[in-house]
Design a protein around this motif. Structure first.
Motif, PDB file in Angstrom:
ATOM      1  N   HIS A  60       0.854  -1.183   0.000  1.00  0.00           N
ATOM      2  CA  HIS A  60       0.000   0.000   0.000  1.00  0.00           C
ATOM      3  C   HIS A  60       0.890   1.232   0.000  1.00  0.00           C
ATOM      4  CE1 HIS A  60       0.746   0.889   4.312  1.00  0.00           C
ATOM      5  NE2 HIS A  60       0.711  -0.418   4.472  1.00  0.00           N
ATOM      6  N   THR A 174      -9.506   0.323  -4.398  1.00  0.00           N
ATOM      7  CA  THR A 174     -10.088  -0.204  -3.172  1.00  0.00           C
ATOM      8  C   THR A 174      -9.177   0.152  -2.007  1.00  0.00           C
ATOM      9  OG1 THR A 174     -10.959  -2.195  -2.096  1.00  0.00           O
ATOM     10  CG2 THR A 174      -8.946  -2.461  -3.356  1.00  0.00           C
ATOM     11  N   SER A 175      -9.723   0.198  -0.809  1.00  0.00           N
ATOM     12  CA  SER A 175      -8.944   0.476   0.409  1.00  0.00           C
ATOM     13  C   SER A 175      -8.166   1.789   0.285  1.00  0.00           C
ATOM     14  CB  SER A 175      -7.984  -0.680   0.704  1.00  0.00           C
ATOM     15  OG  SER A 175      -8.652  -1.904   0.768  1.00  0.00           O
ATOM     16  N   GLU A 177      -8.340   4.540   2.002  1.00  0.00           N
ATOM     17  CA  GLU A 177      -7.880   5.103   3.279  1.00  0.00           C
ATOM     18  C   GLU A 177      -6.599   4.452   3.773  1.00  0.00           C
ATOM     19  OE1 GLU A 177     -10.868   4.009   2.621  1.00  0.00           O
ATOM     20  OE2 GLU A 177     -11.988   5.899   2.497  1.00  0.00           O
ATOM     21  N   GLU A 178      -6.371   3.198   3.366  1.00  0.00           N
ATOM     22  CA  GLU A 178      -5.145   2.493   3.760  1.00  0.00           C
ATOM     23  C   GLU A 178      -4.032   2.636   2.716  1.00  0.00           C
ATOM     24  OE1 GLU A 178      -8.249   0.555   3.987  1.00  0.00           O
ATOM     25  OE2 GLU A 178      -8.361   1.539   5.939  1.00  0.00           O
ATOM     26  N   TYR A 180      -4.668   2.194  -0.855  1.00  0.00           N
ATOM     27  CA  TYR A 180      -4.991   1.290  -1.958  1.00  0.00           C
ATOM     28  C   TYR A 180      -4.279  -0.060  -1.807  1.00  0.00           C
ATOM     29  CZ  TYR A 180      -6.801   5.488  -4.303  1.00  0.00           C
ATOM     30  OH  TYR A 180      -7.496   6.621  -4.619  1.00  0.00           O
ATOM     31  N   LYS A 181      -4.682  -1.007  -2.650  1.00  0.00           N
ATOM     32  CA  LYS A 181      -3.941  -2.258  -2.813  1.00  0.00           C
ATOM     33  C   LYS A 181      -3.028  -2.090  -4.021  1.00  0.00           C
ATOM     34  CE  LYS A 181      -7.454  -5.445  -0.966  1.00  0.00           C
ATOM     35  NZ  LYS A 181      -8.322  -6.617  -1.286  1.00  0.00           N
ATOM     36  N   ARG A 207       1.773  -4.823   2.815  1.00  0.00           N
ATOM     37  CA  ARG A 207       0.557  -4.934   3.615  1.00  0.00           C
ATOM     38  C   ARG A 207       0.720  -6.025   4.659  1.00  0.00           C
ATOM     39  NH1 ARG A 207      -4.946  -6.821   0.800  1.00  0.00           N
ATOM     40  NH2 ARG A 207      -3.682  -8.699   0.749  1.00  0.00           N
ATOM     41  N   ASP A 209      -0.918  -8.558   5.932  1.00  0.00           N
ATOM     42  CA  ASP A 209      -1.987  -9.538   5.912  1.00  0.00           C
ATOM     43  C   ASP A 209      -1.436 -10.929   6.217  1.00  0.00           C
ATOM     44  OD1 ASP A 209      -0.618 -10.169   3.647  1.00  0.00           O
ATOM     45  OD2 ASP A 209      -2.281  -9.887   2.268  1.00  0.00           O
TER      46      ASP A 209
END
Length: 351
Positions: A60, A174-175, A177-178, A180-181, A207, A209
């Motif tokens: 990100h 997408t995402s 606020e974080e 993006y991916k 990221r 995950d």
């Protein structure tokens, strides 16, 4: 992780970026590239997207101030997502920024492609994505074709091999606020000058995950067994291989990781357990990467690490012993008469 069988390429802008430190310049196209040839469009999809099919790590955008808008790649990508009509203008801004940081003397000039894709799949979700790519390596190609009673041959210099994308990233809508991916590749520079693409231009952080947690934990443990244990304990290579095999067995059989459970089942020795936890903590500080004490195990990450977990005991140039099971069935000794080490292996049947 990334698939593109439903993807389409809706916009593309091409610019050329020189090396600023070599007094080279940038060249901006006045208009987006017009895609009127369907075959070319399909070739571009292959060239841009196929290298990401085997990429597992998801990043990100970040910025040291924690203000994502100060990250230029994030800022211009957001502008393109939110206003497709301003797409080309923002690709020019990206090109100018990349030129400003292209100051290492070994950075090669090349074409910058900025593309807007529809329906690219990541982690099972179809999304719009912005692709940023740079081609630096040029090759020469022959073209042979029939001519009357024989053949003619031509060549093309400074051509691009569509099977070899030099640098690229995909930014998925997408995402936000974080950050993006983002997935990234860099096939040309793996030395110090390579950091300008991922670290300076894109400013990416991996990221946190399950894939990365699993991958990082297995990597840290392998490094601990391979380098740290020798400093504190007397261990031969067979013992190290046994510890690596036990850890791989744990990750293949369990659905989730727990550091205390792992330490007790795999390492066992209290002093070695404490040493491993300290080693993990030092890694987190050095690389600014937090590895959780518990997380869901990613089978894809286990499969990736299994390729580099060695279970082979190499003895001079004469023998390789593959150790997969019970460590108690192999013993190490020393023959005084021959002044050589030996291993004794126990088995029931020969296959």
């Amino acid at each position: 992780m990334v698939t593109f069988f439903e993807a389409s390429l809706s916009q593309l802008s091409i610019h050329r970026i020189g090396n600023k430190s070599q007094d080279e310049f940038y060249v901006l196209s006045e208009h987006p590239f017009r895609m009127e040839d369907e075959t070319l469009n399909n070739l571009l999809l292959q060239y841009f997207l196929k290298p990401f099919e085997k990429v597992n790590e998801v990043y990100h955008f970040m910025h040291s101030s924690d203000n994502l808008d100060l990250n230029e790649a994030f800022h211009f990508s957001t502008a393109m997502f939110e206003n497709e009509e301003a797409f080309h203008e923002n690709t020019e801004n990206l090109a100018k920024y990349l030129y400003e940081i292209s100051t290492h003397p070994k950075i090669k000039p090349g074409e910058l492609y900025v593309a807007y894709f529809k329906n690219v799949q990541i982690e099972g979700e179809l999304l719009d994505a912005i692709g940023i790519f740079k081609s630096e390596t040029k090759e020469t190609y022959f073209k042979v074709y029939p001519d009357q009673s024989g053949f003619k041959m031509e060549y093309e210099q400074e051509a691009i091999n569509i099977q070899k994308l030099d640098k690229g990233c995909l930014i998925f809508r997408t995402s936000k606020e974080e950050g993006y991916k983002v997935v990234v590749t860099d096939q040309t520079n793996r030395n110090a000058e390579a950091v300008y693409w991922k670290d300076e231009f894109l400013k990416l952080k991996i990221r946190n995950d399950s894939f990365n947690q699993t991958n990082n934990t297995l990597g840290v443990y392998k490094s601990f067994v391979s380098t740290k244990l020798d400093e504190e304990f007397e261990m031969n290579k067979a013992d190290k291989i046994d510890l690596l095999n036990k850890s791989m067995k744990y990750f293949k059989e369990k659905e989730s990781f727990d550091i205390d459970e792992f330490s007790n089942e795999v390492i066992g020795n209290p002093q070695a357990i404490e040493s491993f936890k300290n080693f993990k903590s030092d890694y987190e500080k050095e690389f600014d990467t937090q590895i959780a004490d518990s997380f869901d195990i990613s089978s894809a990450a286990v499969k990736k690490q299994a390729r580099v977990y060695k279970s082979v005991l190499k003895l001079d140039r004469n023998f390789h012993i593959y150790i997969h099971g019970n460590r108690e069935l192999i013993e190490k000794g020393f023959d005084d008469g021959k002044s050589m080490n030996y291993y004794k292996v126990y088995f029931k049947e020969e296959e």
